[in-house]
Design an enzyme around this catalytic site. Structure first.
Site, short mmCIF file in Angstrom:
data_model
loop_
_atom_site.label_atom_id
_atom_site.label_comp_id
_atom_site.label_asym_id
_atom_site.label_seq_id
_atom_site.Cartn_x
_atom_site.Cartn_y
_atom_site.Cartn_z
N SER A 73 26.71 50.15 39.03
CA SER A 73 27.80 49.37 38.49
C SER A 73 26.86 48.62 37.06
O SER A 73 26.00 47.96 37.54
CB SER A 73 28.52 48.04 39.14
OG SER A 73 29.15 48.79 40.25
N ASP A 78 34.68 46.15 44.45
CA ASP A 78 33.94 47.09 44.15
C ASP A 78 33.86 48.18 45.06
O ASP A 78 32.78 49.13 44.40
CB ASP A 78 32.56 46.33 44.02
CG ASP A 78 31.52 46.96 43.26
OD1 ASP A 78 31.68 47.72 42.10
OD2 ASP A 78 30.35 46.75 43.67
N GLN A 116 36.17 48.30 35.49
CA GLN A 116 34.51 48.58 35.67
C GLN A 116 33.84 49.68 34.82
O GLN A 116 34.71 50.60 34.79
CB GLN A 116 34.21 49.01 37.26
CG GLN A 116 32.59 48.87 37.57
CD GLN A 116 32.65 48.99 39.05
OE1 GLN A 116 32.78 50.17 39.63
NE2 GLN A 116 32.30 48.05 39.73
#
Length: 287
Positions: A227, A203, A277
């Site tokens: 996110s 991430d 993502q």
């Protein structure tokens, strides 16, 4: 093992409260919200605690609310199904009585099968790239205060960008980047542990890839970033304490959302994991 990696492993070592119920804590480093990779990693650990001998092959996560680093996170695991070859788990992370995160994960009993993969990009090896210490000497004086504060802390994952030009001359360019990453200490051969650490690390830079197309950076104070969801597919065995090439691109951003993809390769060129993502990218209102 570095102190930062030791602290990360302690954070991933969540507490078992009851059957299917676990508690995790966040590092007290002054962040306003919990780092998304931490929640993914802790949720995967929680799911692993309910699976016997099967290996995670995919996870799909949604970030529902900002996490509060000052209080523990409760992880509730739902054992949806245990089949002959696959086990499915749903994990909900809770704070202040509300769900802040939801994840579905699937685990597979290892078996033989057909094999193929995409070729790893042809890039410079990590040994020929500046270390984090050298990068600090090269770039530190040019960084904004919030980035300096981030770089001054010891980190559990070392990152070596293949191309430094975007940091030296910010401008709009193709939304793609490659970087070598590795844990700053020995993690051993435990695949489940390596997957959880990789989930944490995956991430760090993925959403930042979308900003390359606009000549911007993650710590740009005029941007609001968050996110929205995150997915990982684990393809092959690997160790995060050896270098992995994280090749990333961003095919699209539109309507305040940016979509990014990543592939992780070993030094020998094996594709071991893929990520996607979608993140919120908003211009902050000037008032």
């Amino acid at each position: 093992m570095s102190r930062a990696l030791d602290q990360l492993l302690a954070i991933l070592g969540i507490e078992t409260l009851e059957v299917n119920l676990f508690r995790g804590v966040s590092p007290q480093v002054g962040w306003q919200r919990v780092f998304g990779g931490q929640v993914i990693g802790q949720a995967l650990v929680a799911a692993y605690r309910t699976v016997n001998g099967r290996i995670a092959h995919s996870l799909h996560a949604y970030f529902l609310r900002p996490g509060d680093p000052s209080v523990p996170i409760i992880y509730n695991v739902d054992r949806i199904r245990d089949g002959g070859s696959f086990s499915t788990r749903r994990v909900v992370a809770i704070q202040h009585g509300q769900a802040i995160f939801s994840m579905a994960a699937s685990f597979h009993k290892p078996e033989e099968g057909l094999a193929h993969q995409m070729k790893m990009p042809d890039v410079l090896p990590p040994e020929s790239l500046p270390s984090e210490g050298e990068l600090k000497e090269l770039l530190f004086d040019r960084l904004p205060p919030q980035v300096k504060a981030y770089w001054e802390r010891e980190r559990p994952i070392e990152i070596r960008p293949v191309d430094l030009s975007r940091y030296l001359a910010p401008e709009k360019r193709a939304a793609t980047q490659q970087m070598w990453i590795r844990a700053t200490g020995d993690l051993g051969d435990d695949l489940a542990l390596n997957q959880c650490v990789l989930a944490y690390a995956s991430d760090f830079t993925l959403l930042d890839t979308a900003l390359i197309a606009h000549g911007r950076f993650t710590f740009d104070p005029s941007l609001m970033l968050a996110s929205l969801d995150h997915a990982i597919w684990f393809h092959r065995r690997f160790r995060v304490d050896d270098w992995l090439l994280y090749a990333q691109d961003s095919p699209s951003s539109w309507a305040g959302r940016a979509f990014c993809r990543g592939m992780l390769f070993t030094r020998s060129g094996e594709l071991v994991a893929s990520t996607t993502q979608e993140g919120l990218v908003r211009e902050r209102r000037r008032d």
